[in-house]
Design an enzyme around this catalytic site. Structure first.
Site, PDB file in Angstrom:
ATOM      1  N   CYS A  38       0.785  -1.270  -0.126  1.00 59.63           N
ATOM      2  CA  CYS A  38      -0.323   0.085   0.127  1.00 59.63           C
ATOM      3  C   CYS A  38       0.802   1.384   0.052  1.00 59.63           C
ATOM      4  O   CYS A  38       0.158   2.290  -0.197  1.00 59.63           O
ATOM      5  CB  CYS A  38      -0.854  -0.100   1.110  1.00 59.63           C
ATOM      6  N   HIS A  60      -9.275   3.652  -1.040  1.00 57.17           N
ATOM      7  CA  HIS A  60      -7.739   2.926  -0.975  1.00 57.17           C
ATOM      8  C   HIS A  60      -7.586   2.197  -2.164  1.00 57.17           C
ATOM      9  O   HIS A  60      -7.361   0.844  -1.830  1.00 57.17           O
ATOM     10  CB  HIS A  60      -7.723   2.176   0.426  1.00 57.17           C
TER      11      HIS A  60
END
Length: 421
Positions: free
Chosen positions: A94, A367
């Site tokens: 991420c 996200h």
């Protein structure tokens, strides 16, 4: 060798762009990055000739898995008309796009390049929830993945450890969720633009239309305690503690400090950057802190000469509500075991002492993992330049902001400090 690390040459952001975040069945990664790049072009106050961009770094975690297409560097270079310039894909789960920025910073600081593009993209919505969970689990440690310890379970374990150590509870996580849902409707690019009260009213209206019993929740927390509204995922994580599956892209234009004012009279300077690595959870010294966070923060504070009290606001990696609490303690904004109290007292709201995730955070902004780090930087860029619209932090002159980006279960953490002069 030890000591504080310094850049040999200053680096500034002079343009930034971000696509809308969400689930887009009719858009692919190229469409999303094109949105972000076109906005970046328009954001450069004195104009940009793309031919002046000398190199490109693109963060992408796992489009290989999500859409069965790898090698995204040259795809993006071709899309933006930047081929045959050098282009490199970075991967740090991420934190992939923050690592793209890190490499761009070092390339400029070394003198190799003067002007570079750094960004990220991820396209997750073409897979089922189960498949996305499997794909994201590729970023866990081998021990965690083999045990089926996927991200909701990991952060559920961290939340239980935090509760046990400091006396917090689910209601304190709800304060994070409610705050994020209050910020996101002010962000036109956010995936979820509804407050918790908006969602409660929508659920009531749906019940009325179907002739079903209408819930009589009195406030947001009563709804969030109701498992029919907010079902459990991995105790104590419930649906509204978790970030969504998202598609999106983001990018920034990095230039050498001495060139910045030829692009804009209002550049944003990168004055501190740190990165740390972490172990699998079985080997971590604590389940209420990420050692990689603390390493990254120490490096960035040392490089910038600043302290936590100097940072006026931050975007942090709230993939789950508990993560926000852990991060803002690790970064020194609040003492150990104090973050949940500070959130309850409103200190992290837009008008609070230390605004956190004015964008709505990963929880509500969305996200798309390969784009998240630079999307955080986009928010800081907007806030520092006074361009955040309705979500602009009120009542203060902003000079220093920061972003914290986590990859995996804490295996990669970054912390970046920005200054408007």
């Amino acid at each position: 060798m030890s000591g504080e690390r310094k850049l040999g040459r200053g680096v500034a952001i002079v343009g930034a762009g971000m696509s809308n975040f969400g689930m887009f069945p009719d858009k692919d990664s190229k469409d999303l990055f094109a949105e972000a790049f076109l906005e970046l072009m328009d954001s450069v106050d004195k104009g940009l000739d793309p031919r002046d961009i000398q190199a490109v770094w693109i963060g992408n975690f796992s489009n290989d898995f999500f859409v069965h297409q790898a090698h995204w560097g040259p795809i993006i270079a071709d899309l933006t008309g930047l081929a045959p310039r050098a282009v490199t894909r970075t991967e740090g789960a991420c934190a992939s796009s923050t690592l793209a920025v890190r490499d761009g910073i070092m390339a400029i600081a070394s003198g190799m390049y003067d002007i570079v593009l750094a960004g990220g993209v991820e396209e997750m919505s073409k897979r089922t929830t189960e498949e996305v969970t499997e794909g994201l689990a590729l970023a866990t440690s081998p021990y965690e993945g083999a045990a089926g310890f996927t991200f909701p379970g990991v952060f559920g374990a961290l939340a239980n450890a935090y509760f046990h150590k400091y006396g917090a509870n689910r209601e304190h996580l709800m304060n994070v969720t409610i705050k994020s849902h209050e910020n996101a409707p002010l962000n036109p690019k956010a995936q979820f633009k509804q407050t918790i009260r908006d969602l409660m009213e929508a659920r009531k209206e749906k019940a009325r239309q179907k002739g079903l019993p209408v819930p009589d929740w009195s406030d947001e927390k009563e709804a969030l305690f109701d498992p029919s509204f907010n079902p459990p995922v991995a105790w104590p994580m419930h649906l509204f503690d978790c970030c969504p599956i998202s598609d999106g892209a983001s990018c920034v234009l990095l230039v050498a400090e001495e060139l910045a004012r030829s692009f804009t009279d209002d550049p944003v300077y990168i004055v501190g950057f740190g990165q740390g690595s972490g172990r699998g959870l079985h080997a971590c010294p604590s389940l209420t802190s990420f050692e990689a966070n603390r390493q990254a923060a120490a490096e960035a504070y040392g490089m910038s000469g600043l302290k936590p009290k100097d940072i006026q606001f931050a975007e942090v990696h709230d993939c789950f509500s508990i993560a926000e609490l852990i991060h803002i303690e690790d970064l020194g904004f609040f003492g150990e075991g104090e973050a949940y109290k500070a959130v309850a007292e409103g200190e992290t709201r837009r008008e609070g002492r230390m605004p956190i995730n004015t964008s709505g955070g990963l929880k509500c902004k969305g996200h798309p993992v390969g784009a998240t780090g630079v999307a955080q930087m986009y928010e800081v860029w907007k806030q520092l330049r006074g361009e955040a619209g309705e979500r602009q932090i009120p009542g203060r002159e902003l000079r220093f902001g920061a972003t914290q980006n986590l990859g995996g279960t804490g295996g990669t953490c970054t912390f970046t400090i920005f200054e408007r002069r």
